[in-house]
Design a protein around this motif. Structure first.
Motif, short mmCIF file in Angstrom:
data_model
loop_
_atom_site.label_atom_id
_atom_site.label_comp_id
_atom_site.label_asym_id
_atom_site.label_seq_id
_atom_site.Cartn_x
_atom_site.Cartn_y
_atom_site.Cartn_z
N ASN A 39 20.70 41.37 72.71
CA ASN A 39 21.83 42.27 72.44
C ASN A 39 22.31 42.97 73.71
O ASN A 39 23.51 43.17 73.89
CB ASN A 39 21.45 43.31 71.37
N ASN A 71 29.60 44.19 70.92
CA ASN A 71 28.18 43.98 71.18
C ASN A 71 27.54 45.13 71.94
O ASN A 71 26.34 45.37 71.79
CB ASN A 71 27.98 42.68 71.97
N TYR A 78 27.00 48.03 69.46
CA TYR A 78 26.29 47.47 68.31
C TYR A 78 24.80 47.82 68.34
O TYR A 78 24.17 48.00 67.30
CB TYR A 78 26.47 45.95 68.29
N GLY A 131 29.52 42.33 62.44
CA GLY A 131 28.25 41.82 62.96
C GLY A 131 27.05 42.34 62.20
O GLY A 131 26.13 41.58 61.86
N ARG A 168 27.11 39.82 59.27
CA ARG A 168 26.29 38.97 60.14
C ARG A 168 27.08 37.95 60.95
O ARG A 168 26.60 36.86 61.24
CB ARG A 168 25.18 38.28 59.33
N TYR A 169 28.29 38.31 61.34
CA TYR A 169 29.07 37.46 62.23
C TYR A 169 28.71 37.75 63.68
O TYR A 169 28.32 38.86 64.02
CB TYR A 169 30.58 37.68 62.04
N ASN A 170 28.86 36.73 64.52
CA ASN A 170 28.66 36.86 65.96
C ASN A 170 30.00 36.68 66.66
O ASN A 170 30.93 36.09 66.11
CB ASN A 170 27.67 35.81 66.46
N SER A 171 30.09 37.15 67.90
CA SER A 171 31.34 37.08 68.67
C SER A 171 31.87 35.67 68.80
O SER A 171 33.07 35.45 68.74
CB SER A 171 31.14 37.68 70.07
#
Length: 181
Positions: free
Chosen positions: A6, A44, A47, A119, A123-126
């Motif tokens: 992270n 991020n 986050y 995110g 639970r999505y990522n960039s």
């Protein structure tokens, strides 16, 4: 290990603005692509604060160590966020007026908060903007079209966006009143 990953992801927007700061006469299209990439990775950085949710699953005997680690990584994530937004503000001023730049920066906070929501809770990522764009945009559209069904998303976005804006503004005020050497 997730904290190291992270923090690496938190470094990406800072690396992008550091690079853009060295290229003052960027073409508008090129700058737009860099800006969108920066915006996709920016959530991020703050986050990491939401990783405090993991404390409820940890060993309570060493809770102090978990808190110390999370505080350290979160602090670094926020610092990278603040430095990156500050750099982006200066870069935007090379392309836009003061008013337009201010509006863009102001919109960054709720957009970042919404990205954190995507995110942390969905639970999505960039990189899913490229890898899984249809499902991502479908979920975003559903949140926008049906706000009454996604109350938590809107409350989180509003509250975390205000939190980020306050941290940024506080840092900005301290920077202005701190004597220069």
């Amino acid at each position: 290990m997730f904290l190291i990953w992270n923090l690496f992801l938190a470094f990406i927007p800072f690396a992008l603005t550091s690079y853009l700061s060295t290229r003052p006469n960027q073409h508008k299209i090129s700058f737009g692509l860099y800006f969108l990439t920066w915006l996709a990775f920016l959530p991020n950085a703050p986050y990491i604060i939401t990783d405090f949710l993991h404390l409820r699953f940890g060993n309570h005997h060493l809770l102090w160590l978990d808190v110390l680690m999370l505080a350290s990584f979160s602090g670094n994530g926020i610092l990278l966020f603040l430095l990156s937004v500050k750099d982006m503000k200066q870069i935007l001023l090379q392309h836009f007026s003061v008013n337009v730049s201010r509006r863009i920066i102001t919109s960054i906070f709720p957009l970042t908060a919404f990205g954190i929501y995507l995110g942390r809770f969905l639970r999505y990522n960039s990189w899913e903007i490229i890898q899984n764009p249809f499902e991502l945009f479908q979920d975003i559209l559903d949140i926008v079209i049906h706000p009454q069904l996604h109350f938590e998303a809107w409350i989180f976005t509003f509250a975390f966006g205000i939190f980020l804006a306050l941290i940024y503004r506080t840092q900005d005020i301290f920077h202005k009143i701190t004597p220069k050497d």
